[in-house]
Design an enzyme around this catalytic site. Structure first.
Site, PDB file in Angstrom:
ATOM      1  N   ASP B  93      13.039  60.163  37.834  1.00 26.05           N
ATOM      2  CA  ASP B  93      12.129  59.930  38.961  1.00 26.05           C
ATOM      3  C   ASP B  93      12.872  59.943  40.299  1.00 26.05           C
ATOM      4  O   ASP B  93      12.379  59.429  41.299  1.00 26.05           O
ATOM      5  CB  ASP B  93      11.402  58.592  38.778  1.00 26.05           C
ATOM      6  CG  ASP B  93      12.365  57.418  38.743  1.00 26.05           C
ATOM      7  OD1 ASP B  93      13.601  57.641  38.808  1.00 26.05           O
ATOM      8  OD2 ASP B  93      11.898  56.264  38.641  1.00 26.05           O
ATOM      9  N   CYS B  96      17.405  58.043  39.032  1.00 24.13           N
ATOM     10  CA  CYS B  96      18.115  57.915  37.755  1.00 24.13           C
ATOM     11  C   CYS B  96      19.574  57.511  37.917  1.00 24.13           C
ATOM     12  O   CYS B  96      20.082  56.742  37.105  1.00 24.13           O
ATOM     13  CB  CYS B  96      17.982  59.180  36.933  1.00 24.13           C
ATOM     14  SG  CYS B  96      18.556  60.654  37.781  1.00 24.13           S
ATOM     15  N   HIS B 296      20.112  65.366  36.787  1.00 28.11           N
ATOM     16  CA  HIS B 296      19.778  64.099  36.108  1.00 28.11           C
ATOM     17  C   HIS B 296      20.992  63.329  35.574  1.00 28.11           C
ATOM     18  O   HIS B 296      21.970  63.925  35.124  1.00 28.11           O
ATOM     19  CB  HIS B 296      18.819  64.381  34.955  1.00 28.11           C
ATOM     20  CG  HIS B 296      18.262  63.142  34.341  1.00 28.11           C
ATOM     21  ND1 HIS B 296      17.401  62.304  35.015  1.00 28.11           N
ATOM     22  CD2 HIS B 296      18.475  62.574  33.122  1.00 28.11           C
ATOM     23  CE1 HIS B 296      17.103  61.267  34.241  1.00 28.11           C
ATOM     24  NE2 HIS B 296      17.739  61.412  33.099  1.00 28.11           N
TER      25      HIS B 296
END
Lengths: 161, 303
Positions: B93, B96, B296
């Site tokens: 989101d 992370c 990520h």
């Protein structure tokens, strides 16, 4: 198909309420130049008088901002609109909605009502012509169901007005 | 000339504002409402798939994920499996990195019960508070976030009435009203560090984006959901004095055909001290390891 609007908002969380009390005290001690908070007993909705800065297109004009705080303020941005009649400005719609990134995607809990007010005044002051956004009529028509500006998908241009 | 100067000033002082083009002409029937609904549907789908912080999974779950994927990635996963035991995923989101750091740090304290480390970071946090004040932040804008982090820190140390279990730590990390506040605490810390040492961070920021340090902090560090880059990681590690290892799982490969999994240790300069003993040059070993895949961060557990 209608989406939830500001009218369905929930009461302030405890953290939000504490934070706003502190902001209000700070505002009273040190209000931003050109703004006056109209005293009410409603902590969740502030009405603020804005005076156009001297030497700008809006000098001598007075407008009113309505600031509504969500349950999870300051994690969520406040909703800030001009109560019509809104100033004529390329980023302000006739229904009072304001296209300013810090009110939406770029909001951060590090900001305050006071810093938002200063940004709005700076936006007014740097304007070189009094006119509505190009898509004013279409946008305002789409908002007739009482939609909040926070439900708008804004496209921000990095222009200088 | 005057005009040019005026423009230069403008560029620095005017807030970023913009024009809305909410509906493109050809898309006249495609309303904002629909787009927003679609967007929140995507967000809740993302939320349904994975909580803010997931459960610990064996590293073999990565191999399953890339089952029919890129050969270099599969080779790298094999290497990772020899070095690391498990993975804990975090939600993608935009928070992370900070969320992974939060959980990995608090979990480390909970398991090590390292009181000296808690005392040390408490001093660093106090320093961060002073930094923000000296930069002109109003205390009420950040004090709640600081208090919430310090409370979590105190609670993971055992032996008091407020002590929490590992299960409770997981639960809190998934509770938005705690988890997001701690993430925001880290954003304040990183932003304060970058602004305080702006001359140090400026070249890195210039390399990423064409904005001033101030604008970078305002639009890419302080708002929730803005993704982290090397600058954020360096700043957080420096400000809190916590070393962080980032292991890179990407498609880069070596010429000689050997598959090597790269990692980078972010070691705070204040703690990168050579050991006082003669010949000692022991640098601090990171106890936080994150797995980076383009876009990520997740948490890795060494064997």
């Amino acid at each position: 198909m209608t989406s939830p609007s500001a009218s369905s908002r929930k009461a302030l969380s405890k953290i939000a309420s504490n934070r706003l009390q502190k902001e209000l005290v700070e505002w009273q001690v040190n209000p931003p130049t050109g703004f006056k908070h109209k005293v009410t007993d409603n902590l969740q909705r502030w009405v603020i008088e804005v005076n156009g800065a001297p030497g700008t297109l809006y000098a001598g004009e007075t407008y009113q901002l309505q600031v509504d705080f969500p349950e999870h303020y300051p994690m969520e941005a406040p909703q800030v609109i001009f109560i019509p009649p809104a100033p004529l400005h390329p980023h302000i719609y006739s229904n009072g909605h304001i296209c300013l990134d810090i009110l939406y995607d770029s909001w951060s809990p590090a900001m305050t009502v006071s810093s938002v007010c200063i940004s709005i005044l700076s936006m007014l002051s740097s304007s070189t012509e009094k006119q509505r956004p190009a898509d004013n009529d279409r946008y305002v028509k789409n908002c007739r169901n009482g939609r909040s500006p926070k439900e708008t998908r804004w496209w921000f241009h990095d222009d200088k007005v | 000339m005057q005009n040019q100067e005026g423009n230069a000033v403008d560029a620095d002082t005017v807030t970023m504002t913009s024009v809305q083009t909410s509906e493109i002409d050809d898309w006249a029937n495609f309303k904002d409402d629909d787009i927003m609904q679609q967007q929140s549907a995507i967000q809740s789908e993302e939320a349904g798939k994975i909580p803010f912080v997931g459960d610990k999974e064996p590293l073999s779950s990565l191999a399953v994920e890339y089952k029919s994927g890129n050969a270099i990635l599969l080779e790298k996963i094999k290497v990772l499996i020899t070095q690391y035991a498990a993975l804990r995923r975090t939600r993608g989101d935009g928070n992370c990195f900070f969320r992974s750091f939060m959980f990995a740090y608090l979990e480390h304290i909970l398991e090590s019960q390292d009181g000296a480390e808690v005392d040390r970071i408490t001093v660093s946090v106090e320093q961060c508070r002073k930094t923000l004040l000296s930069l002109g932040y109003a205390e009420f804008t950040f004090e709640d976030f600081f208090a919430l982090f310090l409370e979590q820190l105190e609670n993971v140390l055992q032996g008091s009435e407020a002590s929490i279990s590992h299960d409770e730590l997981v639960h809190r990390s998934r509770d938005q009203s705690i988890s997001d506040y701690v993430v925001m605490f880290f954003r304040f810390v990183a932003s304060g560090e970058i602004r305080k040492r702006s001359e140090f961070y400026e070249p890195f920021i210039q390399g990423l984006t064409n904005t001033s340090v101030e604008q970078f902090c305002k639009s890419m560090v302080e708002p929730m959901g803005e993704e982290s880059d090397h600058v954020h990681i360096t700043a957080l590690s420096e400000a809190l004095g916590v070393p962080i290892r980032v292991v890179y799982l990407d498609r880069s490969s070596c010429d000689n055909g050997n598959v090597v999994v790269n990692h980078h240790d972010f070691v705070p300069s204040t703690r990168d001290l050579t050991n006082g003993n003669v010949g000692g040059s022991e640098t601090l070993k990171p106890f936080i390891t994150l797995l980076y895949r383009p876009g990520h961060y997740d948490i890795l557990y060494p064997k």
